[in-house]
Design a protein around this motif. Structure first.
Motif, PDB file in Angstrom:
ATOM      1  N   LEU A 162       6.960 -14.771  -1.988  1.00  0.00           N
ATOM      2  CA  LEU A 162       6.899 -13.467  -2.637  1.00  0.00           C
ATOM      3  C   LEU A 162       7.927 -13.372  -3.755  1.00  0.00           C
ATOM      4  O   LEU A 162       7.624 -12.897  -4.862  1.00  0.00           O
ATOM      5  CB  LEU A 162       7.118 -12.349  -1.623  1.00  0.00           C
ATOM      6  CG  LEU A 162       7.202 -10.937  -2.210  1.00  0.00           C
ATOM      7  CD1 LEU A 162       5.940 -10.587  -2.989  1.00  0.00           C
ATOM      8  CD2 LEU A 162       7.452  -9.918  -1.109  1.00  0.00           C
ATOM      9  N   ALA A 163       9.154 -13.812  -3.494  1.00  0.00           N
ATOM     10  CA  ALA A 163      10.184 -13.782  -4.533  1.00  0.00           C
ATOM     11  C   ALA A 163       9.794 -14.653  -5.716  1.00  0.00           C
ATOM     12  O   ALA A 163       9.997 -14.280  -6.880  1.00  0.00           O
ATOM     13  CB  ALA A 163      11.527 -14.229  -3.955  1.00  0.00           C
TER      14      ALA A 163
ATOM     15  N   GLY B 299       4.011  -1.396  -5.938  1.00  0.00           N
ATOM     16  CA  GLY B 299       2.807  -0.626  -5.686  1.00  0.00           C
ATOM     17  C   GLY B 299       1.889  -0.602  -6.890  1.00  0.00           C
ATOM     18  O   GLY B 299       0.675  -0.807  -6.771  1.00  0.00           O
ATOM     19  N   GLY B 300       2.450  -0.355  -8.062  1.00  0.00           N
ATOM     20  CA  GLY B 300       1.644  -0.338  -9.273  1.00  0.00           C
ATOM     21  C   GLY B 300       1.030  -1.685  -9.579  1.00  0.00           C
ATOM     22  O   GLY B 300      -0.106  -1.770 -10.055  1.00  0.00           O
ATOM     23  N   ASN B 301       1.773  -2.757  -9.298  1.00  0.00           N
ATOM     24  CA  ASN B 301       1.257  -4.092  -9.535  1.00  0.00           C
ATOM     25  C   ASN B 301       0.049  -4.383  -8.647  1.00  0.00           C
ATOM     26  O   ASN B 301      -0.936  -4.974  -9.095  1.00  0.00           O
ATOM     27  CB  ASN B 301       2.355  -5.123  -9.308  1.00  0.00           C
ATOM     28  CG  ASN B 301       1.907  -6.529  -9.636  1.00  0.00           C
ATOM     29  OD1 ASN B 301       1.352  -7.219  -8.804  1.00  0.00           O
ATOM     30  ND2 ASN B 301       2.170  -6.957 -10.870  1.00  0.00           N
ATOM     31  N   LEU B 302       0.114  -3.954  -7.384  1.00  0.00           N
ATOM     32  CA  LEU B 302      -1.010  -4.182  -6.474  1.00  0.00           C
ATOM     33  C   LEU B 302      -2.228  -3.358  -6.859  1.00  0.00           C
ATOM     34  O   LEU B 302      -3.372  -3.772  -6.613  1.00  0.00           O
ATOM     35  CB  LEU B 302      -0.597  -3.845  -5.040  1.00  0.00           C
ATOM     36  CG  LEU B 302       0.460  -4.746  -4.402  1.00  0.00           C
ATOM     37  CD1 LEU B 302       0.828  -4.227  -3.019  1.00  0.00           C
ATOM     38  CD2 LEU B 302      -0.028  -6.186  -4.324  1.00  0.00           C
ATOM     39  N   LEU B 303      -2.005  -2.178  -7.462  1.00  0.00           N
ATOM     40  CA  LEU B 303      -3.100  -1.258  -7.763  1.00  0.00           C
ATOM     41  C   LEU B 303      -3.595  -1.347  -9.205  1.00  0.00           C
ATOM     42  O   LEU B 303      -4.522  -0.631  -9.573  1.00  0.00           O
ATOM     43  CB  LEU B 303      -2.656   0.181  -7.481  1.00  0.00           C
ATOM     44  CG  LEU B 303      -2.287   0.493  -6.029  1.00  0.00           C
ATOM     45  CD1 LEU B 303      -1.797   1.938  -5.913  1.00  0.00           C
ATOM     46  CD2 LEU B 303      -3.457   0.253  -5.093  1.00  0.00           C
TER      47      LEU B 303
ATOM     48  N   ALA C 243       0.295 -10.158  -5.032  1.00  0.00           N
ATOM     49  CA  ALA C 243      -0.725  -9.992  -3.999  1.00  0.00           C
ATOM     50  C   ALA C 243      -1.097 -11.324  -3.366  1.00  0.00           C
ATOM     51  O   ALA C 243      -1.386 -11.386  -2.161  1.00  0.00           O
ATOM     52  CB  ALA C 243      -1.962  -9.326  -4.587  1.00  0.00           C
ATOM     53  N   THR C 244      -1.114 -12.395  -4.140  1.00  0.00           N
ATOM     54  CA  THR C 244      -1.453 -13.714  -3.610  1.00  0.00           C
ATOM     55  C   THR C 244      -0.453 -14.123  -2.527  1.00  0.00           C
ATOM     56  O   THR C 244      -0.838 -14.564  -1.441  1.00  0.00           O
ATOM     57  CB  THR C 244      -1.472 -14.751  -4.747  1.00  0.00           C
ATOM     58  OG1 THR C 244      -2.387 -14.320  -5.756  1.00  0.00           O
ATOM     59  CG2 THR C 244      -1.878 -16.119  -4.244  1.00  0.00           C
TER      60      THR C 244
ATOM     61  N   PRO D  26      -3.997  -4.035   6.793  1.00  0.00           N
ATOM     62  CA  PRO D  26      -3.754  -5.412   6.338  1.00  0.00           C
ATOM     63  C   PRO D  26      -4.287  -5.607   4.932  1.00  0.00           C
ATOM     64  O   PRO D  26      -5.353  -5.089   4.574  1.00  0.00           O
ATOM     65  CB  PRO D  26      -4.532  -6.269   7.351  1.00  0.00           C
ATOM     66  CG  PRO D  26      -4.698  -5.392   8.553  1.00  0.00           C
ATOM     67  CD  PRO D  26      -4.788  -3.991   8.034  1.00  0.00           C
ATOM     68  N   LEU D  27      -3.556  -6.344   4.110  1.00  0.00           N
ATOM     69  CA  LEU D  27      -3.993  -6.559   2.736  1.00  0.00           C
ATOM     70  C   LEU D  27      -5.369  -7.196   2.682  1.00  0.00           C
ATOM     71  O   LEU D  27      -6.147  -6.945   1.758  1.00  0.00           O
ATOM     72  CB  LEU D  27      -2.983  -7.435   2.000  1.00  0.00           C
ATOM     73  CG  LEU D  27      -1.783  -6.689   1.417  1.00  0.00           C
ATOM     74  CD1 LEU D  27      -0.724  -7.661   0.943  1.00  0.00           C
ATOM     75  CD2 LEU D  27      -2.206  -5.786   0.281  1.00  0.00           C
ATOM     76  N   GLU D  28      -5.690  -8.006   3.674  1.00  0.00           N
ATOM     77  CA  GLU D  28      -7.004  -8.642   3.690  1.00  0.00           C
ATOM     78  C   GLU D  28      -8.123  -7.610   3.806  1.00  0.00           C
ATOM     79  O   GLU D  28      -9.228  -7.833   3.318  1.00  0.00           O
ATOM     80  CB  GLU D  28      -7.084  -9.649   4.835  1.00  0.00           C
ATOM     81  CG  GLU D  28      -8.256 -10.593   4.734  1.00  0.00           C
ATOM     82  CD  GLU D  28      -8.080 -11.826   5.580  1.00  0.00           C
ATOM     83  OE1 GLU D  28      -8.923 -12.738   5.469  1.00  0.00           O
ATOM     84  OE2 GLU D  28      -7.106 -11.904   6.360  1.00  0.00           O
ATOM     85  N   ASP D  29      -7.827  -6.468   4.442  1.00  0.00           N
ATOM     86  CA  ASP D  29      -8.812  -5.387   4.546  1.00  0.00           C
ATOM     87  C   ASP D  29      -8.666  -4.370   3.419  1.00  0.00           C
ATOM     88  O   ASP D  29      -9.593  -3.598   3.158  1.00  0.00           O
ATOM     89  CB  ASP D  29      -8.664  -4.667   5.892  1.00  0.00           C
ATOM     90  CG  ASP D  29      -8.922  -5.580   7.074  1.00  0.00           C
ATOM     91  OD1 ASP D  29      -9.732  -6.521   6.932  1.00  0.00           O
ATOM     92  OD2 ASP D  29      -8.293  -5.376   8.132  1.00  0.00           O
TER      93      ASP D  29
END
Length: 350
Positions: free
Chosen positions: A107-108, A126-130, A180-181, A203-206
């Motif tokens: 992640l880092a 949060g913004g990066n994921l969305l 996210a990866t 879960p991120l997968e869902d």
């Protein structure tokens, strides 16, 4: 950019109560319709949202600013060893955090490779994921594509060199988030807050969705929900994680191909469990399940790492201009597996 109202939110729940659309929903409506002109959207770092507004792809009536909410910031280790990363934590803070660099290195590393130093200092997790996909047809006001409620995906007959090689039926975008990866490989979960104060963890997968499930959005976030945090389970002392990517430019560029690998190894180098996710490959971060199965129970070496790289390509369907991604992904995965399995340097003084 059209004029809009600005409203600071006093709390996450208050922000959730004010927001009436997600950005994806706002992009589905034509800009001269009443529903488009009444959109109230949440704004954190604003890196992606302001781009969409400048291009005329969203025209909100009001922005609800959550950027100063202290309860959405910071990285905390829970009593069970798990981590809670506030949604407003910046990518720069994640990349520099010494605890994350040790226990959740992938992640880092992913955060450190995202965008440019200036953007990492502003962009939130949060913004990066969305953020919306970086497909040039989605981001062109002149192209009314499927993801914006139009009739077809322009990428199939157009310029598709950066598009998906997996799960690209109907819509060929790739998920734009670099962290996210790694987060999916690390079994991350998102924490979502409802206006009435109800929280749920997904879960991120869902959380991420493919076009076959929903053509118009990349996740299941509902209007009136705020992404408040990402949670990561504790990692085994024998667990090692690595994130690698290839981009045309080392700075301020999205990856052409990326991979995150998490291995749980015994003392002899036998892989007890593997988690492998491909980035810039599909409309959502893509689990390489066949590669995971091949490594689990095997000794990690050059041969098994190469076999895992080939296994990860199962089911790939490259388009006319992006088949180059397949050898890139296979090579990155092989290198990441070997890097994760390499002997770790002993701390000074041990």
């Amino acid at each position: 950019m059209e004029a809009f109202q600005w409203q600071p939110a006093p709390s996450p729940a208050a922000a959730a109560a004010l927001v009436n659309q997600t950005t994806a929903e706002a992009m589905l409506t034509l800009q001269d319709t009443p529903s488009a002109q009444q959109a109230v959207l949440v704004k954190a770092g604003g890196v992606d949202l302001l781009d969409l507004m400048k291009e005329g792809l969203v025209n909100p009536r009001r922005l609800v600013d959550i950027s100063r909410l202290a309860e959405l910031q910071g990285i905390a280790r829970e009593g069970d060893g798990s981590l809670r990363i506030g949604a407003l934590t910046t990518l720069a803070q994640i990349a520099a955090h010494p605890g994350l660099r040790q226990s959740h290195a992938a992640l880092a590393q992913a955060a450190a490779m995202a965008a440019s130093p200036q953007i990492r200092n502003r962009a939130t997790l949060g913004g990066n994921l969305l953020q919306r996909p970086r497909c040039w047809y989605l981001r062109s006001a002149a192209h009314h594509c499927l993801r914006k409620g139009g009739g077809h995906c322009f990428a199939f007959a157009g310029d598709n060199r950066y598009h998906a090689v997996f799960a690209n039926h109907g819509c060929a975008i790739v998920h734009p988030s670099t962290p996210a990866t790694a987060l999916l490989a690390l079994q991350g979960r998102v924490e979502l807050l409802h206006p009435q104060g109800r929280r749920r963890q997904v879960p991120l997968e869902d959380f991420f969705v493919l076009p076959e499930a929903d053509m118009h959005r990349e996740n299941i976030l509902a209007a009136g929900e705020i992404l408040t945090a990402v949670r990561l389970p504790p990692q085994s002392p024998a667990s090692r994680s690595v994130y690698f990517q290839v981009a045309e430019r080392e700075a301020f560029d999205w990856p052409l191909a990326a991979v995150a690998v998490v291995l749980d190894l015994d003392a002899a180098g036998l892989c007890r469990q593997a988690s492998i996710v491909l980035g810039a490959a599909a409309p959502a971060p893509w689990r390489a399940r066949q590669a995971e199965a091949l490594l689990t129970g095997a000794t990690v070496n050059e041969e098994t790492a190469m076999a895992a790289g080939e296994a990860a390509l199962a089911g790939a369907a490259p388009l006319a201009q992006n088949a180059y991604k397949l050898p890139m992904l296979a090579t990155l995965l092989r290198r990441a597996v070997l890097a994760a399995a390499a002997p770790q340097p002993r701390p000074q003084g041990s």
